[in-house]
Design a protein around this motif. Structure first.
Motif, PDB file in Angstrom:
ATOM      1  N   ARG A   1       0.808  -1.219   0.000  1.00 30.18           N
ATOM      2  CA  ARG A   1       0.000   0.000   0.000  1.00 30.18           C
ATOM      3  C   ARG A   1       0.841   1.268   0.000  1.00 30.18           C
ATOM      4  NH1 ARG A   1      -4.747  -0.809   4.537  1.00 30.18           N
ATOM      5  NH2 ARG A   1      -5.769  -2.648   3.639  1.00 30.18           N
ATOM      6  N   ALA A   2       2.131   1.135   0.279  1.00 30.00           N
ATOM      7  CA  ALA A   2       2.977   2.305   0.503  1.00 30.00           C
ATOM      8  C   ALA A   2       3.728   2.736  -0.753  1.00 30.00           C
ATOM      9  CB  ALA A   2       3.956   2.022   1.638  1.00 30.00           C
ATOM     10  N   ARG A   3       3.105   2.623  -1.911  1.00 31.64           N
ATOM     11  CA  ARG A   3       3.793   2.998  -3.147  1.00 31.64           C
ATOM     12  C   ARG A   3       4.169   4.481  -3.156  1.00 31.64           C
ATOM     13  NH1 ARG A   3      -0.130  -0.546  -5.151  1.00 31.64           N
ATOM     14  NH2 ARG A   3      -1.540   1.176  -5.593  1.00 31.64           N
ATOM     15  N   LYS A   4       3.268   5.334  -2.660  1.00 33.29           N
ATOM     16  CA  LYS A   4       3.571   6.770  -2.654  1.00 33.29           C
ATOM     17  C   LYS A   4       4.721   7.087  -1.700  1.00 33.29           C
ATOM     18  CE  LYS A   4      -0.960   8.479  -4.089  1.00 33.29           C
ATOM     19  NZ  LYS A   4      -2.113   9.345  -3.741  1.00 33.29           N
ATOM     20  N   LEU A   5       4.789   6.372  -0.610  1.00 31.16           N
ATOM     21  CA  LEU A   5       5.899   6.578   0.309  1.00 31.16           C
ATOM     22  C   LEU A   5       7.207   6.156  -0.326  1.00 31.16           C
ATOM     23  CD1 LEU A   5       7.122   7.237   3.060  1.00 31.16           C
ATOM     24  CD2 LEU A   5       6.445   4.956   3.835  1.00 31.16           C
ATOM     25  N   ARG A   6       7.212   5.004  -0.960  1.00 31.39           N
ATOM     26  CA  ARG A   6       8.420   4.540  -1.650  1.00 31.39           C
ATOM     27  C   ARG A   6       8.831   5.527  -2.740  1.00 31.39           C
ATOM     28  NH1 ARG A   6      10.029  -0.870  -1.119  1.00 31.39           N
ATOM     29  NH2 ARG A   6       8.668  -2.149   0.190  1.00 31.39           N
ATOM     30  N   ALA A   7       7.835   6.037  -3.479  1.00 32.95           N
ATOM     31  CA  ALA A   7       8.140   6.973  -4.566  1.00 32.95           C
ATOM     32  C   ALA A   7       8.736   8.264  -4.016  1.00 32.95           C
ATOM     33  CB  ALA A   7       6.874   7.262  -5.365  1.00 32.95           C
ATOM     34  N   TYR A   8       8.182   8.760  -2.899  1.00 38.87           N
ATOM     35  CA  TYR A   8       8.717   9.980  -2.306  1.00 38.87           C
ATOM     36  C   TYR A   8      10.148   9.764  -1.826  1.00 38.87           C
ATOM     37  CZ  TYR A   8       9.619  13.765   0.925  1.00 38.87           C
ATOM     38  OH  TYR A   8      10.210  14.818   1.557  1.00 38.87           O
ATOM     39  N   LEU A   9      10.382   8.671  -1.129  1.00 38.57           N
ATOM     40  CA  LEU A   9      11.720   8.402  -0.617  1.00 38.57           C
ATOM     41  C   LEU A   9      12.725   8.223  -1.750  1.00 38.57           C
ATOM     42  CD1 LEU A   9      10.777   5.977   2.296  1.00 38.57           C
ATOM     43  CD2 LEU A   9      11.724   8.285   2.529  1.00 38.57           C
ATOM     44  N   ALA A  10      12.328   7.520  -2.809  1.00 36.15           N
ATOM     45  CA  ALA A  10      13.233   7.312  -3.941  1.00 36.15           C
ATOM     46  C   ALA A  10      13.583   8.624  -4.622  1.00 36.15           C
ATOM     47  CB  ALA A  10      12.595   6.348  -4.935  1.00 36.15           C
ATOM     48  N   LYS A  11      12.637   9.561  -4.643  1.00 34.17           N
ATOM     49  CA  LYS A  11      12.872  10.846  -5.310  1.00 34.17           C
ATOM     50  C   LYS A  11      13.786  11.750  -4.494  1.00 34.17           C
ATOM     51  CE  LYS A  11      10.429  14.914  -7.116  1.00 34.17           C
ATOM     52  NZ  LYS A  11       9.094  15.539  -7.341  1.00 34.17           N
ATOM     53  N   HIS A  12      13.600  11.786  -3.191  1.00 34.15           N
ATOM     54  CA  HIS A  12      14.313  12.759  -2.354  1.00 34.15           C
ATOM     55  C   HIS A  12      15.528  12.178  -1.638  1.00 34.15           C
ATOM     56  CE1 HIS A  12      11.291  15.932  -2.866  1.00 34.15           C
ATOM     57  NE2 HIS A  12      10.403  14.966  -2.864  1.00 34.15           N
ATOM     58  N   TYR A  13      15.649  10.856  -1.633  1.00 33.46           N
ATOM     59  CA  TYR A  13      16.786  10.200  -0.979  1.00 33.46           C
ATOM     60  C   TYR A  13      17.402   9.220  -1.975  1.00 33.46           C
ATOM     61  CZ  TYR A  13      14.843  12.261   3.222  1.00 33.46           C
ATOM     62  OH  TYR A  13      14.364  13.162   4.147  1.00 33.46           O
ATOM     63  N   PRO A  14      18.388   9.685  -2.733  1.00 34.27           N
ATOM     64  CA  PRO A  14      18.901   8.881  -3.841  1.00 34.27           C
ATOM     65  C   PRO A  14      19.676   7.635  -3.416  1.00 34.27           C
ATOM     66  CG  PRO A  14      20.185  10.897  -3.578  1.00 34.27           C
ATOM     67  CD  PRO A  14      19.011  11.015  -2.657  1.00 34.27           C
ATOM     68  N   TYR A  15      20.094   7.557  -2.162  1.00 38.06           N
ATOM     69  CA  TYR A  15      20.914   6.427  -1.719  1.00 38.06           C
ATOM     70  C   TYR A  15      20.065   5.535  -0.812  1.00 38.06           C
ATOM     71  CZ  TYR A  15      24.310   9.661  -3.550  1.00 38.06           C
ATOM     72  OH  TYR A  15      24.968  10.527  -4.379  1.00 38.06           O
ATOM     73  N   ARG A  16      19.889   4.308  -1.258  1.00 39.16           N
ATOM     74  CA  ARG A  16      18.974   3.381  -0.599  1.00 39.16           C
ATOM     75  C   ARG A  16      19.659   2.043  -0.393  1.00 39.16           C
ATOM     76  NH1 ARG A  16      16.337  -0.800  -2.857  1.00 39.16           N
ATOM     77  NH2 ARG A  16      14.352  -1.527  -2.001  1.00 39.16           N
ATOM     78  N   GLN A  17      19.396   1.414   0.749  1.00 37.29           N
ATOM     79  CA  GLN A  17      19.898   0.064   0.984  1.00 37.29           C
ATOM     80  C   GLN A  17      18.810  -0.755   1.663  1.00 37.29           C
ATOM     81  OE1 GLN A  17      22.941  -1.538   0.111  1.00 37.29           O
ATOM     82  NE2 GLN A  17      21.583  -3.217   0.671  1.00 37.29           N
ATOM     83  N   SER A  18      18.498  -1.889   1.048  1.00 34.49           N
ATOM     84  CA  SER A  18      17.537  -2.823   1.623  1.00 34.49           C
ATOM     85  C   SER A  18      18.274  -3.804   2.525  1.00 34.49           C
ATOM     86  CB  SER A  18      16.822  -3.572   0.495  1.00 34.49           C
ATOM     87  OG  SER A  18      16.122  -4.679   1.001  1.00 34.49           O
ATOM     88  N   CYS A  19      17.522  -4.476   3.401  1.00 30.96           N
ATOM     89  CA  CYS A  19      18.162  -5.425   4.308  1.00 30.96           C
ATOM     90  C   CYS A  19      18.438  -6.774   3.647  1.00 30.96           C
ATOM     91  CB  CYS A  19      17.327  -5.613   5.571  1.00 30.96           C
ATOM     92  SG  CYS A  19      15.705  -6.336   5.314  1.00 30.96           S
ATOM     93  N   LEU A  20      17.988  -6.966   2.397  1.00 35.71           N
ATOM     94  CA  LEU A  20      18.304  -8.167   1.631  1.00 35.71           C
ATOM     95  C   LEU A  20      19.037  -7.796   0.357  1.00 35.71           C
ATOM     96  CD1 LEU A  20      15.089 -10.393   1.818  1.00 35.71           C
ATOM     97  CD2 LEU A  20      17.315 -10.888   2.819  1.00 35.71           C
ATOM     98  N   THR A  21      19.938  -8.650  -0.072  1.00 33.19           N
ATOM     99  CA  THR A  21      20.664  -8.400  -1.315  1.00 33.19           C
ATOM    100  C   THR A  21      19.725  -8.456  -2.509  1.00 33.19           C
ATOM    101  OG1 THR A  21      22.633  -9.411  -0.340  1.00 33.19           O
ATOM    102  CG2 THR A  21      22.607  -9.141  -2.736  1.00 33.19           C
ATOM    103  N   ARG A  22      18.817  -9.419  -2.497  1.00 30.41           N
ATOM    104  CA  ARG A  22      17.857  -9.568  -3.583  1.00 30.41           C
ATOM    105  C   ARG A  22      16.455  -9.698  -3.015  1.00 30.41           C
ATOM    106  NH1 ARG A  22      20.726 -13.966  -7.719  1.00 30.41           N
ATOM    107  NH2 ARG A  22      22.594 -12.715  -8.181  1.00 30.41           N
ATOM    108  N   GLY A  23      15.493  -9.211  -3.774  1.00 35.98           N
ATOM    109  CA  GLY A  23      14.115  -9.325  -3.346  1.00 35.98           C
ATOM    110  C   GLY A  23      13.716  -8.215  -2.389  1.00 35.98           C
ATOM    111  N   ARG A  24      12.428  -8.109  -2.122  1.00 33.99           N
ATOM    112  CA  ARG A  24      11.912  -7.063  -1.255  1.00 33.99           C
ATOM    113  C   ARG A  24      12.158  -7.418   0.210  1.00 33.99           C
ATOM    114  NH1 ARG A  24       5.917  -4.799  -2.078  1.00 33.99           N
ATOM    115  NH2 ARG A  24       7.026  -3.862  -3.850  1.00 33.99           N
ATOM    116  N   CYS A  25      12.658  -6.430   0.940  1.00 39.02           N
ATOM    117  CA  CYS A  25      12.847  -6.589   2.377  1.00 39.02           C
ATOM    118  C   CYS A  25      12.205  -5.392   3.055  1.00 39.02           C
ATOM    119  CB  CYS A  25      14.326  -6.664   2.735  1.00 39.02           C
ATOM    120  SG  CYS A  25      14.636  -7.055   4.471  1.00 39.02           S
ATOM    121  N   SER A  26      11.611  -5.599   4.204  1.00 39.76           N
ATOM    122  CA  SER A  26      10.804  -4.540   4.795  1.00 39.76           C
ATOM    123  C   SER A  26      11.588  -3.589   5.688  1.00 39.76           C
ATOM    124  CB  SER A  26       9.649  -5.151   5.590  1.00 39.76           C
ATOM    125  OG  SER A  26      10.122  -5.766   6.750  1.00 39.76           O
TER     126      SER A  26
END
Length: 298
Positions: free
Chosen positions: A115-140
């Motif tokens: 449900r948080a697509r808009k949140l992800r989109a905002y963060l991706a736009k304003h915070y260019p450096y991102r790291q997930s807790c998994l190397t591959r696949g979606r991690c929360s």
């Protein structure tokens, strides 16, 4: 009934099952204090008054707050970080708006669902450096940064739902970005049951700390600041647990807003950091409140 709770909480560092008593330690201490005061007022002999006075000690000790990180001088430059467990909000836009108002340089999030697509989109736009807790696949559990990290690494091992293993991520920053440099870790620990899992996850998180004195650790620990397991982790690594200013969970239960019972979303800082301010978010639709913290170099 109050004294057994306080005694169990006191020995929570030895056994995880006893550490659960820390969740009731504060109300038990208050009730114990009220009962002891009533006994003190009713006692007719010196021996009775002395015994009632002794009964005040356990509650008084439990009510003593943990030492807080040193505060920042008024004119010193600060780093602003934010954290929120965005668990299943009806709308993600209020969370994005809160982050936009606060303008942190680093944002940690957990349980960012479909449900948080808009949140992800905002963060991706304003915070260019991102790291997930998994190397591959979606991690929360994720960290977003406005400045380029020196390095970043996932710390989870195949458990994107954060229910069976450590969910965490680490970013390290160069001296230019954070004074003498520093590292930020975001984590979402398992729930207290089954017993012992949180302690194992904290031990694993501890191995990822490369510079504890320069570390900022934030996340949903599913633990109260009073729990001895958390205090022991902080003590071993020279970290201080910062108060968030009140409970962060649960904001609502069974469709009713209850405003929170425990602070389970934590901020820990190393000895090279001071805390200017920590403030909770408003109700943003999650069952957690987030927080924003302003930090400076010690």
């Amino acid at each position: 009934m109050c004294l057994p709770v306080l005694a169990a909480a006191w020995f929570g560092g030895a056994l995880p099952v006893l550490d659960l008593a820390s969740l009731a330690e504060l109300p038990a201490a208050l009730v114990s204090g009220v009962c002891a005061i009533r006994l003190l007022l009713r006692a007719r002999t010196k021996a009775g008054k002395g015994l009632a006075g002794l009964c005040l000690i356990p509650g008084a000790v439990a009510l003593v707050p943990a030492p807080q990180p040193a505060s920042c001088p008024p004119a010193q430059a600060t780093l602003r970080v934010a954290w929120i467990n965005a668990h299943n909000p009806a709308l993600a836009r209020p969370i994005a708006d809160w982050i936009a108002r606060e303008r942190p340089e680093i944002v940690g999030v957990a349980e960012v669902g479909k449900r948080a697509r808009k949140l992800r989109a905002y963060l991706a736009k304003h915070y260019p450096y991102r790291q997930s807790c998994l190397t591959r696949g979606r991690c929360s559990t994720l960290v977003y940064a406005a400045m380029r990290p020196r390095d970043a690494e996932p710390l989870a091992h195949g458990d994107p739902a954060n229910r069976k293993a450590l969910s965490a991520v680490r970013m390290a920053f160069a001296p230019l970005a954070l004074g003498n440099g520093g590292e930020v870790l975001a984590t979402h620990l398992s729930r207290p049951l089954p017993l012992g899992r949180q302690r194992a996850e904290l031990a694993e998180l501890e191995t990822a700390l490369q510079s504890p004195a320069d570390a900022i650790v934030m996340g949903d620990f599913n633990m109260s600041p009073r729990m001895r397991t958390l205090r022991a982790f902080a003590r071993r690594n020279g970290l201080r647990v910062a108060a968030a200013g009140g409970p962060t969970w649960p904001v609502r239960y069974g469709g009713h807003r209850i405003g929170g019972l425990w602070q389970i979303d934590q901020l820990l800082v190393g000895r090279n950091w001071r805390v200017a301010a920590v403030r909770r978010s408003p109700d943003l639709g999650s069952d957690h409140l987030g927080y924003v913290a302003d930090l400076c170099r010690a």
